[in-house]
Design a protein around this motif. Sequence first.
Motif, PDB file in Angstrom:
ATOM      1  N   GLY A 202       0.823  -1.205   0.000  1.00 29.88           N
ATOM      2  CA  GLY A 202       0.000   0.000   0.000  1.00 29.88           C
ATOM      3  C   GLY A 202       0.858   1.256   0.000  1.00 29.88           C
ATOM      4  O   GLY A 202       2.080   1.214  -0.008  1.00 29.88           O
ATOM      5  N   ASN A 203       0.168   2.412   0.049  1.00 29.84           N
ATOM      6  CA  ASN A 203       0.869   3.692  -0.094  1.00 29.84           C
ATOM      7  C   ASN A 203       1.073   4.442   1.225  1.00 29.84           C
ATOM      8  O   ASN A 203       1.500   5.587   1.226  1.00 29.84           O
ATOM      9  CB  ASN A 203       0.131   4.588  -1.090  1.00 29.84           C
ATOM     10  N   GLY A 204       0.775   3.783   2.353  1.00 34.68           N
ATOM     11  CA  GLY A 204       0.905   4.475   3.634  1.00 34.68           C
ATOM     12  C   GLY A 204       2.314   4.914   3.964  1.00 34.68           C
ATOM     13  O   GLY A 204       2.530   6.008   4.499  1.00 34.68           O
ATOM     14  N   ALA A 205       3.284   4.066   3.667  1.00 36.02           N
ATOM     15  CA  ALA A 205       4.676   4.432   3.946  1.00 36.02           C
ATOM     16  C   ALA A 205       5.116   5.604   3.073  1.00 36.02           C
ATOM     17  O   ALA A 205       5.858   6.484   3.524  1.00 36.02           O
ATOM     18  CB  ALA A 205       5.590   3.237   3.718  1.00 36.02           C
ATOM     19  N   ALA A 206       4.667   5.621   1.830  1.00 38.98           N
ATOM     20  CA  ALA A 206       5.016   6.725   0.930  1.00 38.98           C
ATOM     21  C   ALA A 206       4.384   8.030   1.396  1.00 38.98           C
ATOM     22  O   ALA A 206       4.996   9.098   1.278  1.00 38.98           O
ATOM     23  CB  ALA A 206       4.569   6.398  -0.495  1.00 38.98           C
ATOM     24  N   MET A 207       3.174   7.941   1.949  1.00 36.64           N
ATOM     25  CA  MET A 207       2.485   9.144   2.406  1.00 36.64           C
ATOM     26  C   MET A 207       3.264   9.844   3.525  1.00 36.64           C
ATOM     27  O   MET A 207       3.268  11.071   3.611  1.00 36.64           O
ATOM     28  CB  MET A 207       1.079   8.795   2.891  1.00 36.64           C
ATOM     29  N   ARG A 208       3.943   9.070   4.363  1.00 39.39           N
ATOM     30  CA  ARG A 208       4.673   9.687   5.465  1.00 39.39           C
ATOM     31  C   ARG A 208       6.159   9.899   5.139  1.00 39.39           C
ATOM     32  O   ARG A 208       6.917  10.359   5.995  1.00 39.39           O
ATOM     33  CB  ARG A 208       4.516   8.847   6.727  1.00 39.39           C
ATOM     34  N   ALA A 209       6.572   9.607   3.924  1.00 39.25           N
ATOM     35  CA  ALA A 209       7.993   9.693   3.562  1.00 39.25           C
ATOM     36  C   ALA A 209       8.530  11.112   3.347  1.00 39.25           C
ATOM     37  O   ALA A 209       9.721  11.338   3.600  1.00 39.25           O
ATOM     38  CB  ALA A 209       8.254   8.852   2.303  1.00 39.25           C
TER      39      ALA A 209
ATOM     40  N   GLY B 160      -3.053   5.538 -12.438  1.00 41.45           N
ATOM     41  CA  GLY B 160      -3.711   4.914 -11.309  1.00 41.45           C
ATOM     42  C   GLY B 160      -4.227   5.917 -10.294  1.00 41.45           C
ATOM     43  O   GLY B 160      -3.771   7.069 -10.245  1.00 41.45           O
ATOM     44  N   ASN B 161      -5.177   5.480  -9.497  1.00 42.01           N
ATOM     45  CA  ASN B 161      -5.715   6.316  -8.419  1.00 42.01           C
ATOM     46  C   ASN B 161      -6.034   5.462  -7.195  1.00 42.01           C
ATOM     47  O   ASN B 161      -6.899   5.794  -6.399  1.00 42.01           O
ATOM     48  CB  ASN B 161      -6.971   7.058  -8.887  1.00 42.01           C
ATOM     49  N   GLY B 162      -5.307   4.339  -7.057  1.00 45.66           N
ATOM     50  CA  GLY B 162      -5.635   3.370  -6.029  1.00 45.66           C
ATOM     51  C   GLY B 162      -4.860   3.530  -4.739  1.00 45.66           C
ATOM     52  O   GLY B 162      -4.119   4.495  -4.534  1.00 45.66           O
ATOM     53  N   MET B 163      -5.005   2.530  -3.865  1.00 47.19           N
ATOM     54  CA  MET B 163      -4.379   2.545  -2.547  1.00 47.19           C
ATOM     55  C   MET B 163      -2.991   1.915  -2.541  1.00 47.19           C
ATOM     56  O   MET B 163      -2.290   1.976  -1.543  1.00 47.19           O
ATOM     57  CB  MET B 163      -5.270   1.784  -1.549  1.00 47.19           C
ATOM     58  N   THR B 164      -2.589   1.317  -3.657  1.00 45.34           N
ATOM     59  CA  THR B 164      -1.269   0.707  -3.706  1.00 45.34           C
ATOM     60  C   THR B 164      -0.221   1.762  -4.058  1.00 45.34           C
ATOM     61  O   THR B 164      -0.533   2.801  -4.652  1.00 45.34           O
ATOM     62  CB  THR B 164      -1.212  -0.413  -4.752  1.00 45.34           C
ATOM     63  N   ALA B 165       1.022   1.460  -3.702  1.00 47.20           N
ATOM     64  CA  ALA B 165       2.110   2.378  -4.051  1.00 47.20           C
ATOM     65  C   ALA B 165       2.218   2.542  -5.564  1.00 47.20           C
ATOM     66  O   ALA B 165       2.444   3.636  -6.075  1.00 47.20           O
ATOM     67  CB  ALA B 165       3.428   1.862  -3.469  1.00 47.20           C
ATOM     68  N   THR B 166       2.018   1.437  -6.268  1.00 42.38           N
ATOM     69  CA  THR B 166       2.124   1.460  -7.729  1.00 42.38           C
ATOM     70  C   THR B 166       1.121   2.400  -8.357  1.00 42.38           C
ATOM     71  O   THR B 166       1.449   3.151  -9.286  1.00 42.38           O
ATOM     72  CB  THR B 166       1.914   0.037  -8.287  1.00 42.38           C
ATOM     73  N   THR B 167      -0.112   2.359  -7.868  1.00 43.06           N
ATOM     74  CA  THR B 167      -1.189   3.120  -8.506  1.00 43.06           C
ATOM     75  C   THR B 167      -1.432   4.482  -7.884  1.00 43.06           C
ATOM     76  O   THR B 167      -2.457   5.115  -8.163  1.00 43.06           O
ATOM     77  CB  THR B 167      -2.498   2.313  -8.473  1.00 43.06           C
ATOM     78  N   SER B 168      -0.506   4.958  -7.058  1.00 43.26           N
ATOM     79  CA  SER B 168      -0.712   6.278  -6.452  1.00 43.26           C
ATOM     80  C   SER B 168       0.552   7.134  -6.402  1.00 43.26           C
ATOM     81  O   SER B 168       0.473   8.349  -6.603  1.00 43.26           O
ATOM     82  CB  SER B 168      -1.271   6.129  -5.032  1.00 43.26           C
ATOM     83  N   CYS B 169       1.711   6.530  -6.168  1.00 47.83           N
ATOM     84  CA  CYS B 169       2.930   7.336  -6.024  1.00 47.83           C
ATOM     85  C   CYS B 169       3.342   8.034  -7.324  1.00 47.83           C
ATOM     86  O   CYS B 169       3.611   9.242  -7.313  1.00 47.83           O
ATOM     87  CB  CYS B 169       4.067   6.480  -5.474  1.00 47.83           C
ATOM     88  N   PRO B 170       3.404   7.329  -8.469  1.00 43.59           N
ATOM     89  CA  PRO B 170       3.696   8.034  -9.715  1.00 43.59           C
ATOM     90  C   PRO B 170       2.644   9.090 -10.043  1.00 43.59           C
ATOM     91  O   PRO B 170       2.961  10.154 -10.593  1.00 43.59           O
ATOM     92  CB  PRO B 170       3.719   6.914 -10.759  1.00 43.59           C
TER      93      PRO B 170
END
Length: 207
Positions: free
Chosen positions: A25-32, A126-136
């Motif tokens: 998921g993208n939680g770790a990226a959100m706090r990075a 992407g617009n999802g909850m995974t790192a792949t579909t949200s970080c880029p």
Amino acid sequence: VLKRIRRGMPWQEASKAVYAAGSYGNGAAMRAPVLALFYAHDRDGLIAAARISASITHAHPLGIEGAVLIAVAALALLERESTAKILNIAETVCSTPEISGRLKLVRSWIEAKEKPTSRDIAMKLGNGMTATTSCPTALYIALTHRNSSFEEMMELIIACRGDVDTIGAMAGALWGIENGAEQLPKIRLEARARLIDVAAQMHRKHL
């Protein structure tokens, strides 16, 4: 994962107790992004810290790489790098096909000065909850709105739908590094003074 850690389970075990390969998921990226304050001018240290901090809750390689991507983008913006240089750095630290492939699309859109619709962004990046579909996606939106208002950027993120709050948090942090708190809408920011003080302390500790 956090509940297990709170109950006393070592984080190394808890991080893969819910998902065998770890969360992507993208939680770790959100706090990075905040890590870039502490590791200003130390990209290698930042990358290592982003990996470790992500591993606690998002141990999957994709979850970790998403955190590294957003962290290095934050540092590059602190260093006032150009959009082209930021993309170069991002491509250097990302090796998974899932994320690097999307970064190539981000580059092609920016270099061609294309303006994809919110639907195109959601479908192709992407617009999802995974790192792949949200970080880029967050990186693309932040880079293409470096000189836009916060409201304009958020309107696009909302139009993309999906995991709006996390994509908004990541893109918003990157936008904030570029523009500063003074350019935020004139609304009450909870714990504003404390946030500024903590951020300043983190930055000073490294310098």
